[in-house]
Motif scaffolding. Structure first.
Motif, PDB file in Angstrom:
ATOM      1  N   GLY A  71       0.797  -1.213   0.000  1.00 13.74           N
ATOM      2  CA  GLY A  71       0.000   0.000   0.000  1.00 13.74           C
ATOM      3  C   GLY A  71       0.831   1.265   0.000  1.00 13.74           C
ATOM      4  N   PHE A  72       0.434   2.238   0.813  1.00 18.35           N
ATOM      5  CA  PHE A  72       1.083   3.543   0.820  1.00 18.35           C
ATOM      6  C   PHE A  72       2.493   3.506   1.405  1.00 18.35           C
ATOM      7  CE2 PHE A  72      -3.501   4.595   0.881  1.00 18.35           C
ATOM      8  CZ  PHE A  72      -3.549   5.354  -0.290  1.00 18.35           C
ATOM      9  N   ASP A  73       2.826   2.443   2.115  1.00 24.76           N
ATOM     10  CA  ASP A  73       4.178   2.311   2.674  1.00 24.76           C
ATOM     11  C   ASP A  73       5.182   1.781   1.647  1.00 24.76           C
ATOM     12  OD1 ASP A  73       3.498   3.135   5.264  1.00 24.76           O
ATOM     13  OD2 ASP A  73       2.753   1.134   5.763  1.00 24.76           O
ATOM     14  N   LYS A  74       4.683   1.243   0.545  1.00 25.34           N
ATOM     15  CA  LYS A  74       5.576   0.576  -0.400  1.00 25.34           C
ATOM     16  C   LYS A  74       6.496   1.516  -1.172  1.00 25.34           C
ATOM     17  CE  LYS A  74       5.705  -2.829  -4.121  1.00 25.34           C
ATOM     18  NZ  LYS A  74       4.928  -3.668  -5.061  1.00 25.34           N
ATOM     19  N   PRO A  75       6.008   2.660  -1.697  1.00 26.76           N
ATOM     20  CA  PRO A  75       6.893   3.491  -2.515  1.00 26.76           C
ATOM     21  C   PRO A  75       8.174   3.923  -1.804  1.00 26.76           C
ATOM     22  CG  PRO A  75       4.628   4.123  -2.916  1.00 26.76           C
ATOM     23  CD  PRO A  75       4.619   3.148  -1.772  1.00 26.76           C
ATOM     24  N   ARG A  76       8.077   4.384  -0.549  1.00 27.70           N
ATOM     25  CA  ARG A  76       9.293   4.808   0.145  1.00 27.70           C
ATOM     26  C   ARG A  76      10.218   3.627   0.407  1.00 27.70           C
ATOM     27  NH1 ARG A  76       8.763   7.903   5.788  1.00 27.70           N
ATOM     28  NH2 ARG A  76       7.940   5.853   6.397  1.00 27.70           N
ATOM     29  N   TRP A  77       9.644   2.472   0.743  1.00 33.66           N
ATOM     30  CA  TRP A  77      10.434   1.258   0.995  1.00 33.66           C
ATOM     31  C   TRP A  77      11.205   0.826  -0.258  1.00 33.66           C
ATOM     32  CZ3 TRP A  77       9.412  -3.731  -1.144  1.00 33.66           C
ATOM     33  CH2 TRP A  77      10.210  -4.753  -0.638  1.00 33.66           C
ATOM     34  N   GLU A  78      10.497   0.706  -1.380  1.00 35.75           N
ATOM     35  CA  GLU A  78      11.168   0.228  -2.582  1.00 35.75           C
ATOM     36  C   GLU A  78      12.159   1.262  -3.110  1.00 35.75           C
ATOM     37  OE1 GLU A  78       8.153  -0.801  -5.396  1.00 35.75           O
ATOM     38  OE2 GLU A  78       7.344   1.227  -5.546  1.00 35.75           O
ATOM     39  N   MET A  79      11.825   2.554  -2.993  1.00 36.32           N
ATOM     40  CA  MET A  79      12.744   3.571  -3.491  1.00 36.32           C
ATOM     41  C   MET A  79      13.994   3.645  -2.625  1.00 36.32           C
ATOM     42  SD  MET A  79      12.623   5.313  -6.274  1.00 36.32           S
ATOM     43  CE  MET A  79      10.900   5.565  -6.670  1.00 36.32           C
ATOM     44  N   SER A  80      13.859   3.454  -1.324  1.00 36.52           N
ATOM     45  CA  SER A  80      15.033   3.439  -0.452  1.00 36.52           C
ATOM     46  C   SER A  80      15.962   2.291  -0.806  1.00 36.52           C
ATOM     47  CB  SER A  80      14.602   3.337   1.014  1.00 36.52           C
ATOM     48  OG  SER A  80      13.903   4.490   1.422  1.00 36.52           O
ATOM     49  N   ASN A  81      15.384   1.137  -1.140  1.00 36.61           N
ATOM     50  CA  ASN A  81      16.210   0.008  -1.564  1.00 36.61           C
ATOM     51  C   ASN A  81      16.874   0.262  -2.909  1.00 36.61           C
ATOM     52  OD1 ASN A  81      16.137  -2.518   0.273  1.00 36.61           O
ATOM     53  ND2 ASN A  81      14.020  -1.803   0.315  1.00 36.61           N
ATOM     54  N   LEU A  82      16.135   0.823  -3.841  1.00 39.14           N
ATOM     55  CA  LEU A  82      16.705   1.123  -5.155  1.00 39.14           C
ATOM     56  C   LEU A  82      17.817   2.157  -5.053  1.00 39.14           C
ATOM     57  CD1 LEU A  82      13.378   1.111  -7.160  1.00 39.14           C
ATOM     58  CD2 LEU A  82      15.319  -0.423  -7.573  1.00 39.14           C
ATOM     59  N   HIS A  83      17.639   3.149  -4.204  1.00 36.23           N
ATOM     60  CA  HIS A  83      18.682   4.158  -4.025  1.00 36.23           C
ATOM     61  C   HIS A  83      19.906   3.567  -3.318  1.00 36.23           C
ATOM     62  CE1 HIS A  83      15.617   7.716  -4.380  1.00 36.23           C
ATOM     63  NE2 HIS A  83      15.688   6.952  -5.461  1.00 36.23           N
ATOM     64  N   THR A  84      19.675   2.594  -2.457  1.00 36.22           N
ATOM     65  CA  THR A  84      20.796   1.883  -1.837  1.00 36.22           C
ATOM     66  C   THR A  84      21.609   1.142  -2.900  1.00 36.22           C
ATOM     67  OG1 THR A  84      19.664   1.630   0.286  1.00 36.22           O
ATOM     68  CG2 THR A  84      21.408   0.040  -0.216  1.00 36.22           C
ATOM     69  N   ILE A  85      20.927   0.498  -3.814  1.00 42.25           N
ATOM     70  CA  ILE A  85      21.614  -0.210  -4.911  1.00 42.25           C
ATOM     71  C   ILE A  85      22.450   0.774  -5.725  1.00 42.25           C
ATOM     72  CG2 ILE A  85      21.255  -1.473  -7.077  1.00 42.25           C
ATOM     73  CD1 ILE A  85      18.551  -2.441  -5.716  1.00 42.25           C
ATOM     74  N   ILE A  86      21.851   1.889  -6.090  1.00 37.70           N
ATOM     75  CA  ILE A  86      22.542   2.877  -6.933  1.00 37.70           C
ATOM     76  C   ILE A  86      23.803   3.404  -6.241  1.00 37.70           C
ATOM     77  CG2 ILE A  86      22.336   5.228  -7.866  1.00 37.70           C
ATOM     78  CD1 ILE A  86      19.339   4.474  -8.448  1.00 37.70           C
ATOM     79  N   LEU A  87      23.698   3.771  -4.975  1.00 40.67           N
ATOM     80  CA  LEU A  87      24.849   4.365  -4.302  1.00 40.67           C
ATOM     81  C   LEU A  87      25.870   3.325  -3.868  1.00 40.67           C
ATOM     82  CD1 LEU A  87      23.396   7.351  -2.264  1.00 40.67           C
ATOM     83  CD2 LEU A  87      24.209   7.239  -4.623  1.00 40.67           C
ATOM     84  N   THR A  88      25.422   2.120  -3.539  1.00 41.02           N
ATOM     85  CA  THR A  88      26.376   1.046  -3.242  1.00 41.02           C
ATOM     86  C   THR A  88      27.189   0.713  -4.486  1.00 41.02           C
ATOM     87  OG1 THR A  88      24.930   0.108  -1.534  1.00 41.02           O
ATOM     88  CG2 THR A  88      26.618  -1.341  -2.452  1.00 41.02           C
ATOM     89  N   GLY A  89      26.523   0.665  -5.634  1.00 45.18           N
ATOM     90  CA  GLY A  89      27.220   0.400  -6.884  1.00 45.18           C
ATOM     91  C   GLY A  89      28.209   1.488  -7.241  1.00 45.18           C
ATOM     92  N   LEU A  90      27.802   2.743  -7.056  1.00 48.44           N
ATOM     93  CA  LEU A  90      28.689   3.855  -7.392  1.00 48.44           C
ATOM     94  C   LEU A  90      29.879   3.898  -6.431  1.00 48.44           C
ATOM     95  CD1 LEU A  90      29.125   6.210  -9.306  1.00 48.44           C
ATOM     96  CD2 LEU A  90      27.831   7.652  -7.725  1.00 48.44           C
ATOM     97  N   LYS A  91      29.655   3.614  -5.172  1.00 45.47           N
ATOM     98  CA  LYS A  91      30.736   3.574  -4.188  1.00 45.47           C
ATOM     99  C   LYS A  91      31.742   2.472  -4.551  1.00 45.47           C
ATOM    100  CE  LYS A  91      31.395   3.392   0.869  1.00 45.47           C
ATOM    101  NZ  LYS A  91      31.906   2.050   1.172  1.00 45.47           N
ATOM    102  N   SER A  92      31.236   1.341  -4.986  1.00 43.29           N
ATOM    103  CA  SER A  92      32.106   0.241  -5.401  1.00 43.29           C
ATOM    104  C   SER A  92      32.971   0.645  -6.592  1.00 43.29           C
ATOM    105  CB  SER A  92      31.252  -0.977  -5.754  1.00 43.29           C
ATOM    106  OG  SER A  92      32.036  -2.053  -6.210  1.00 43.29           O
ATOM    107  N   VAL A  93      32.366   1.285  -7.564  1.00 41.60           N
ATOM    108  CA  VAL A  93      33.107   1.776  -8.736  1.00 41.60           C
ATOM    109  C   VAL A  93      34.191   2.758  -8.312  1.00 41.60           C
ATOM    110  CG1 VAL A  93      32.896   3.284 -10.763  1.00 41.60           C
ATOM    111  CG2 VAL A  93      31.288   1.394 -10.440  1.00 41.60           C
ATOM    112  N   TYR A  94      33.801   3.714  -7.484  1.00 43.84           N
ATOM    113  CA  TYR A  94      34.712   4.798  -7.082  1.00 43.84           C
ATOM    114  C   TYR A  94      35.906   4.253  -6.300  1.00 43.84           C
ATOM    115  CZ  TYR A  94      35.971   9.554  -5.678  1.00 43.84           C
ATOM    116  OH  TYR A  94      36.622  10.748  -5.492  1.00 43.84           O
ATOM    117  N   GLU A  95      35.644   3.341  -5.380  1.00 45.02           N
ATOM    118  CA  GLU A  95      36.709   2.834  -4.526  1.00 45.02           C
ATOM    119  C   GLU A  95      37.661   1.888  -5.251  1.00 45.02           C
ATOM    120  OE1 GLU A  95      34.840   3.051  -0.068  1.00 45.02           O
ATOM    121  OE2 GLU A  95      34.375   1.268  -1.246  1.00 45.02           O
TER     122      GLU A  95
END
Length: 256
Positions: free
Chosen positions: A28-52
């Motif tokens: 329901g209404f709790d899903k968008p923030r949950w899924e977007m937080s996970n997707l943003h974690t993927i994006i920044l974890t991936g970029l951090k891995s590239v950078y390091e």
């Protein structure tokens, strides 16, 4: 911005998302923030891995590493395409943050395109990259042969967009507070229709490499993506892994 500052910006942003990624699959209404937080974690974890890793990859693995970097590029390009064409287009006009989100995308998209151009120039013409793309001849490519990969140059490009990128990703999860969505008048039926449109697009891409990248750049203790454990714990590491294994060797160790 120094390398230390960039890594800190990335880590600080990841800590913002962490509380919203834990726990069971949201509905329901709790899903968008949950899924977007996970997707943003993927994006920044991936970029951090590239950078390091950019300065430490041995020369004989440069081509594979460039392919891994381009998986990140393909992932974020697809993520924002979904947002602008399938996700936020389902929100009512009374959800006033939609145009703000689209405007924020423009604060760093040109730099991601610069990163893409640089990396594809490091690969031979005809090489497959990202989700479904191929390195092609273009006006921005002045040579037929690939250029030598330079990790310092890649890091310098990332330094130019890290602040607007992380600022946007953190802001977006505040826009998706469940109370904001309810206040806009959006219904759960509209959320379901949005999910169906997004999932149809994701299924059309197949599991390679989208699912692989997703699973490999998340902590082990989250329920995202909401797929059976058999898929995430057996198929991904033991079956699907071998297609693109040259890229996945650079993934970060999954953290608890």
């Amino acid at each position: 911005m120094s390398a230390t500052d960039t890594v800190k910006v990335l880590q600080d942003a990841l800590e913002v998302f962490r509380p919203h990624t834990k726990g069971p699959v949201r509905r329901g209404f709790d899903k968008p923030r949950w899924e977007m937080s996970n997707l943003h974690t993927i994006i920044l974890t991936g970029l951090k891995s590239v950078y390091e890793k950019a300065l430490t990859v041995p020369e004989e693995k440069h081509r594979a590493f460039v392919g891994y970097c381009l998986q990140w590029v393909g992932y974020i390009i697809n993520h924002h395409w979904i947002e602008e064409n399938l996700y936020f287009t389902h929100f009512p006009e009374s959800f006033t943050q939609t145009q703000t989100i689209f405007s924020e995308h423009q604060t760093f998209h040109a730099k991601i395109e610069e990163m893409k151009t640089y990396l594809t120039n490091c690969l031979p013409i005809g090489t497959k990259w990202g989700l479904r793309d191929t390195v092609e001849e273009s006006a921005s490519r002045t040579q037929k042969e690939p250029v030598a990969f330079d990790g310092a140059r890649l890091k310098a490009i990332i330094d130019t967009f890290i602040v607007p990128l992380t600022t946007h990703l953190q802001a977006e999860i505040t826009y998706l507070d469940p109370e904001n969505i309810k206040a806009s008048g959006m219904t759960e039926k509209q959320l379901e229709e949005m999910d169906k449109a997004v999932m149809a697009h994701i299924r059309s891409l197949g599991p390679h490499p989208l699912l692989m990248y997703t699973v490999y750049h998340l902590p082990k203790d989250v329920e995202f993506p909401p797929a059976p454990k058999f898929v995430k714990r057996i198929l991904v590491p033991w079956i699907f892994h071998w297609k693109g294994s040259q890229w996945w060797q650079f993934c970060p160790k999954r953290f608890e």
